[in-house]
Enzyme design. Sequence first.
Site, PDB file in Angstrom:
ATOM      1  N   TYR A  23     -55.596  99.152  34.990  1.00  0.00           N
ATOM      2  CA  TYR A  23     -56.711  99.334  34.048  1.00  0.00           C
ATOM      3  C   TYR A  23     -58.025  99.548  34.790  1.00  0.00           C
ATOM      4  O   TYR A  23     -58.332  98.844  35.755  1.00  0.00           O
ATOM      5  CB  TYR A  23     -56.882  98.080  33.192  1.00  0.00           C
ATOM      6  CG  TYR A  23     -55.918  97.934  32.051  1.00  0.00           C
ATOM      7  CD1 TYR A  23     -55.750  98.921  31.093  1.00  0.00           C
ATOM      8  CD2 TYR A  23     -55.187  96.759  31.916  1.00  0.00           C
ATOM      9  CE1 TYR A  23     -54.870  98.746  30.033  1.00  0.00           C
ATOM     10  CE2 TYR A  23     -54.306  96.568  30.857  1.00  0.00           C
ATOM     11  CZ  TYR A  23     -54.165  97.572  29.914  1.00  0.00           C
ATOM     12  OH  TYR A  23     -53.306  97.394  28.874  1.00  0.00           O
ATOM     13  N   LYS A  35     -53.222  63.109  32.368  1.00  0.00           N
ATOM     14  CA  LYS A  35     -53.793  63.783  31.194  1.00  0.00           C
ATOM     15  C   LYS A  35     -53.453  65.276  31.217  1.00  0.00           C
ATOM     16  O   LYS A  35     -53.011  65.803  32.244  1.00  0.00           O
ATOM     17  CB  LYS A  35     -55.309  63.568  31.199  1.00  0.00           C
ATOM     18  CG  LYS A  35     -56.012  64.167  32.416  1.00  0.00           C
ATOM     19  CD  LYS A  35     -57.432  63.647  32.566  1.00  0.00           C
ATOM     20  CE  LYS A  35     -58.110  64.307  33.760  1.00  0.00           C
ATOM     21  NZ  LYS A  35     -59.407  63.680  34.076  1.00  0.00           N
ATOM     22  N   MET A  84     -52.539  91.415  30.941  1.00  0.00           N
ATOM     23  CA  MET A  84     -52.060  90.252  30.190  1.00  0.00           C
ATOM     24  C   MET A  84     -50.716  89.747  30.697  1.00  0.00           C
ATOM     25  O   MET A  84     -50.502  88.541  30.828  1.00  0.00           O
ATOM     26  CB  MET A  84     -51.960  90.593  28.695  1.00  0.00           C
ATOM     27  CG  MET A  84     -51.618  89.374  27.834  1.00  0.00           C
ATOM     28  SD  MET A  84     -51.400  89.753  26.103  1.00  0.00           S
ATOM     29  CE  MET A  84     -53.032  90.275  25.638  1.00  0.00           C
ATOM     30  N   ARG A 117     -71.807  61.588  31.783  1.00  0.00           N
ATOM     31  CA  ARG A 117     -70.801  62.307  31.015  1.00  0.00           C
ATOM     32  C   ARG A 117     -70.157  61.360  30.003  1.00  0.00           C
ATOM     33  O   ARG A 117     -70.277  61.547  28.815  1.00  0.00           O
ATOM     34  CB  ARG A 117     -69.752  62.916  31.952  1.00  0.00           C
ATOM     35  CG  ARG A 117     -68.770  63.808  31.239  1.00  0.00           C
ATOM     36  CD  ARG A 117     -67.676  64.330  32.153  1.00  0.00           C
ATOM     37  NE  ARG A 117     -66.801  63.287  32.654  1.00  0.00           N
ATOM     38  CZ  ARG A 117     -65.629  63.511  33.235  1.00  0.00           C
ATOM     39  NH1 ARG A 117     -65.205  64.755  33.402  1.00  0.00           N
ATOM     40  NH2 ARG A 117     -64.885  62.516  33.677  1.00  0.00           N
TER      41      ARG A 117
HETATM   42  C1  LIG Z   1     -59.413  63.231  35.359  1.00  0.00           C
HETATM   43  C2  LIG Z   1     -59.966  61.902  35.712  1.00  0.00           C
HETATM   44  C3  LIG Z   1     -59.457  61.186  36.812  1.00  0.00           C
HETATM   45  C4  LIG Z   1     -58.505  61.805  37.819  1.00  0.00           C
HETATM   46  O1  LIG Z   1     -59.288  62.665  38.617  1.00  0.00           O
HETATM   47  P1  LIG Z   1     -58.687  63.514  39.840  1.00  0.00           P
HETATM   48  O2  LIG Z   1     -59.883  64.156  40.435  1.00  0.00           O
HETATM   49  O3  LIG Z   1     -57.755  64.515  39.218  1.00  0.00           O
HETATM   50  O4  LIG Z   1     -57.977  62.599  40.746  1.00  0.00           O
HETATM   51  C5  LIG Z   1     -59.901  59.889  37.002  1.00  0.00           C
HETATM   52  N1  LIG Z   1     -60.839  59.340  36.178  1.00  0.00           N
HETATM   53  C6  LIG Z   1     -61.376  60.009  35.139  1.00  0.00           C
HETATM   54  C7  LIG Z   1     -62.380  59.348  34.275  1.00  0.00           C
HETATM   55  C8  LIG Z   1     -60.974  61.307  34.874  1.00  0.00           C
HETATM   56  O5  LIG Z   1     -61.505  61.985  33.853  1.00  0.00           O
END
Ligand SMILES: *Cc1c(COP(=O)(O)O)cnc(C)c1O
Length: 361
Positions: free
Chosen positions: A244, A35, A292, A130
């Site tokens: 800065y 992802k 930046m 979640r």
């Molecule tokens: C992002 C995610 C993973 C992968 O998690 P990692 O900690 O990056 O290995 C697996 N399952 C769900 C539901 C996730 O959101």
Amino acid sequence: MARGILQIDLAALVANWRALDRLSGPGTETAATVKADGYGLGAGPVARALAGAGARRFFVAIAEEGAALRGHLGPDVQICVYGGHMAGDAPVIRDAGLVPMLNSPEQIARHLAALPGHPFGVQLDTGMNRLGIEPADWAAVAEAALAARPVLMMSHLACADEPDHAMNAAQLRVFTEITAPLGLPRSIAATGGVLLGREYHFELTRPGIGLYGGDPFADAAPVVRLSLPVIQTRSVEAGETVGYGCTWRADRPTRIATVSGGYADGIVRAMGNRAMLWAGDVACPLRGRVSMDLLTVDVSALDAVPDMLDLIGPHQRVDVVADAAGTIGYEILTALGGRYARRVLQAAAADDLPAGAAAAQ
Ligand SMILES: *Cc1c(COP(=O)(O)O)cnc(C)c1O
């Protein structure tokens, strides 16, 4: 050229996937979570390298990512969507052949109505609160969902990066109670869950961060090297300030290198006066604020200033950089911007090298 170089070592990525795969038994398939554009490193090259190494199942967050990934991988792999089946997603799920991980009674109803016969998984919430179906809600929809044969029952651990946390066993218990009687493939382990041990592996694991070289996979091979060009150097006298807000003051004569890269490139501003850059194996402290597009770095310890300094690389893994910013490796990787020149070291070419040569840079 003042462009930083983001080098992505696909041989190291593949080695990490294989290492995580070896931690589970032969009855467990190791998928890959790609992802957020492969944790910022490029979902296309990342997923193609893993498919070349034998990965057959990939996970993304949203349907649109899945459709793009289908374009990279072709028809022969399964692409699963953590976000499930949102209103309006049916055409993309159908056309790209995605497998949504349905996470509410509404999503189950939507999916079964819009795409009857189209594969799906079920995501249960076992305590993280979640994403996923609550156990009480599952009782009400289980019969309809199971009649349509989910391809996967999954859940997600809230504290898998803390092996001693009581939440791990508690979630495992809830997940097992609900899913044991079903006889369906199951998954609860991301990277942290793979490291927790066999009872968390079930039929499928789905690591993400460990593939990319991040914690909690402490033994991961480094995948990312981020090298930033030095634009100029100057001498600063004792008592002068840098950057800065004048937040750093020299207490002795100091050589300062001004380096191309800043918070617009994902070099988090909170690293100011905290992070290190590396010249070979010499650490050079960041002085003053991150701006930046620029950093100012103390190179007094160097006899000669090289063209580039490394922020992430063989001497400093991404989690050390994250610590300096008060964040985690995931956030550093996914924040790396679009301004770097990306150099992808191919896994296949690297595989031809003698063992170890690919990791040495
Ligand atoms: C992002 C995610 C993973 C992968 O998690 P990692 O900690 O990056 O290995 C697996 N399952 C769900 C539901 C996730 O959101």
